[in-house]
Write an enzyme that holds these catalytic residues in place. Sequence first.
Site, PDB file in Angstrom:
ATOM      1  N   ASN B 205       0.939  -1.219  -0.076  1.00  7.88           N
ATOM      2  CA  ASN B 205       0.008  -0.133  -0.133  1.00  7.88           C
ATOM      3  C   ASN B 205       1.009   1.369  -0.042  1.00  7.88           C
ATOM      4  O   ASN B 205       2.058   1.031   0.167  1.00  7.88           O
ATOM      5  CB  ASN B 205      -1.037  -0.172   1.207  1.00  7.88           C
ATOM      6  CG  ASN B 205      -0.329   0.067   2.516  1.00  7.88           C
ATOM      7  OD1 ASN B 205       0.896   0.548   2.633  1.00  7.88           O
ATOM      8  ND2 ASN B 205      -0.702  -0.576   3.500  1.00  7.88           N
ATOM      9  N   GLU B 208       3.290   1.482   2.927  1.00  8.88           N
ATOM     10  CA  GLU B 208       4.470   0.613   2.847  1.00  8.88           C
ATOM     11  C   GLU B 208       5.453   0.898   1.857  1.00  8.88           C
ATOM     12  O   GLU B 208       6.770   1.053   2.073  1.00  8.88           O
ATOM     13  CB  GLU B 208       4.139  -0.899   2.583  1.00  8.88           C
ATOM     14  CG  GLU B 208       3.180  -1.272   3.749  1.00  8.88           C
ATOM     15  CD  GLU B 208       2.141  -2.262   3.355  1.00  8.88           C
ATOM     16  OE1 GLU B 208       1.377  -2.707   4.461  1.00  8.88           O
ATOM     17  OE2 GLU B 208       1.965  -2.643   2.025  1.00  8.88           O
ATOM     18  N   ASP B 276      -5.655  -7.744   1.538  1.00  5.41           N
ATOM     19  CA  ASP B 276      -5.511  -9.208   1.638  1.00  5.41           C
ATOM     20  C   ASP B 276      -6.368  -9.889   0.357  1.00  5.41           C
ATOM     21  O   ASP B 276      -5.946 -10.525  -0.022  1.00  5.41           O
ATOM     22  CB  ASP B 276      -6.054  -9.787   2.928  1.00  5.41           C
ATOM     23  CG  ASP B 276      -5.429  -9.237   4.155  1.00  5.41           C
ATOM     24  OD1 ASP B 276      -4.047  -9.138   3.974  1.00  5.41           O
ATOM     25  OD2 ASP B 276      -6.119  -9.524   5.312  1.00  5.41           O
TER      26      ASP B 276
END
Lengths: 485, 334
Positions: B205, B208, B276
């Site tokens: 994302n 990160e 996820d």
Amino acid sequence: MSEGGDELVARLARRRVLVVGDLILDRYVRGDVPRISPEAPVPVVHVRGEEVRAGGAANVAANVASLRGHPLLVGVCGSDAAGRLLKEQVVAAGVSASGIRVDPARPTIEKTRILARHQQMLRVDREEASAIHGALEQRMVAQLLKLRGKVDAVILSDYAKGLLTRPLIEAACALGAEVLVDPKGRDFERYRGAHGITPNAAEAEAATGCDTSTLDGCRAAAEQLLKRIGLRWVVITRGARGIYWRTADGAEGDAPTRARTVFDVTGAGDTVIAVLALARAAELPLSEGVELANAAAGLVVERLGAASVTPAELANALAHGFSTASKVLTRAGAAELSHRYAAQGRRVVLTNGCFDLLHAGHVQSLEHARSQGDLLFVAVNDDASVRRAKGAGRPVQALAQRMRMLAAFACVDAVFPFSEDTPEKVVPAIAPAVLVKGADWRDKGVVGRSFVEAHGGVVVLAPLVAGFSTTGLIERIRDGKGADA
Amino acid sequence: MSPLAHWLDKMHGLTIGVVGDVIADVYLYTRPARLSREAPVLVVHYEREEVIPGGAANTARNLAAFGVHVQMVAEVGSDSAGDRVIEMLGAAGVDPGAILRRPERPTVTKTRILAGDPHRTKQQLFRIDREPRRGEARPREQETIARLEVVDRSVQAFLVSDYDYDLLTPAVIDWLRRKAKSKPVIVDSRHRLPAFSGVTVITPNEEEAEETAGLKIEAGSDALAVGRALLQRLGVGAVLLTRGKHGMVLFAQGQEPLEFGIVGTGEVVDVSGAGDTVVAAFSAARLAGASLREAAWISNCAASVVVMKVGAATCSQQELRDVLARAPAPFGQA
């Protein structure tokens, strides 16, 4: 009192006391709050540790066991992990868990306190406070009736969670033993058939409308309860005001509290009813039972963190009044106590040392340490670790004596031993709000600093007091020098 | 029917190994009762709780929802949270047989305490996290690698879901990086993307990606710079950068970056677990034979389904088919 404390306390042993009531699992979840949640504007608590303790009727039974009575605990828990933990805790307290029935229809009663940075943040209660279902009630009534003639006293420990239904109370009253009730709620009528009742002042006031802050009010409340419910006696526990008691034939008394300082009244009511039941089982008059219960409750509220008392402690308290020896704790006891204080929002100060020959420098530094928070805990090096630090011939006084001396200081609240060379492991165990070290540690680095600071505490470097040291004292004695030399 | 829908049919025959940190997401529903007598704090009464498999277990659940057979290499504690996660994974169609139970450490648990009166929306009060402390229990990396080798025989790809707990030690990561030479290894990693250089695809994302690239994303052009930097620096085959309400960008070696806007109205209910879903949908589509950009578009559509659901949720094949039918891919057929 007609007998010595020893004999009196000895008479409590081996009395069979049936305890029937609500079982509670007390949980303490401890952590830090390093950040706000990314999901919602709420704190994230990082769990560092968790403790459980058996509470409610289970704590009453633990008090009976602690005085070498024979408790029979009857209650209900759920078919869950909390129920298994509760049974483990009951057994660890020396009480059989065989009388605890599992009711899959209800959860084990749990009270979970969430504590962060020495402060309680939230309590989550899990309970199903409805009356137990009919089939279970019938089985429990049958279970109780089998105990006819087999118990010397019965305690009904009511936390209003649904166990003590009228049929169970009636069964308990049919066992041929004196029945004592620690009540809950306003309606004491439901305890009819019992012999004695031990409300606290607030409960007695709620049930009778009398102002129990005065002795006259307690008398009026007791008279009303005696008459209305047909009791033999009433004991009203009044916190710092002591205990008031009255019997149906008009005898009464008022035992002032024996504790010098009331630290924590949690569980004192459980101790009072446990001791009273043992005393009544031993056929002691109510006045002597109250005397014993008052002494035991005094120990529990004053002494730090213990939920029950041993026969030796009780005999000692009766014989010599209250002793500062009760401040000497084990390391685990000190840790448990520190966490309890933290849960109440009190600042625990920790310091450590050898404290071999006490001198004015020690007094000054201990008083300074105490002034940094609410309670002072002192970790004392054991003999082997003093020897490693100071060499052969030290300590001059063994650990037990050094701890006993420290316990006599008014500024010291708890003393406990440790065996390592540094307090590296003691600091996390106690998790103090304030860690105090001598200013000579400034450059050496204070062991435990990172832990304390990471958990919201502070490290205080105490000013050094020049001219005092145990080593200096020993040299002066050896050299035959006096104070003026 | 969307021309991409046929990739969904092919997901059924796939077997993917999911390696990573399992988290138990617990939702504790309570109602406020009173102030405590012990301290000036609220007492709430427990009503019920929900345990939802999170972290790598949520990724596995998402794959299973697409019909993919999942083999997990993961570990949980020997506690009730661990029991519940395994039970829920089993119910979701994930084979939990290969999950190691570790009595020496707790299951990682994130418990949200929600309070509110009945029939009102409950509000979160606290989150309580239980994590193994660093060094509390020695990682059992030899066992992990042994299990990876067994699983390797039956899977077509590995999907790594790294939350920086104690499963993925340097030795385990090394094994996965070597494996990437012969089999697709797709990595979703918090906080330590650089450790996964040389893998097949990473799906960071913005946060990160910024952390790894050392650049801030303020405008769309920054996102392009960050993605390019990651692609070069980490030597990965592709970077799928997820940008929340700004959609996602696909970076592949030797190709121009491809930006995708979000699908749907943008009425986002809960983004937890959307990452996820993205990595699961992307992996399943890619393994089924879709091109990189097709797989990216499919994962974008899957994300649009789960952000409309509360908590870490999954997207079913049918839900994905419906979105694909409504939202044609912004590119022609490859």
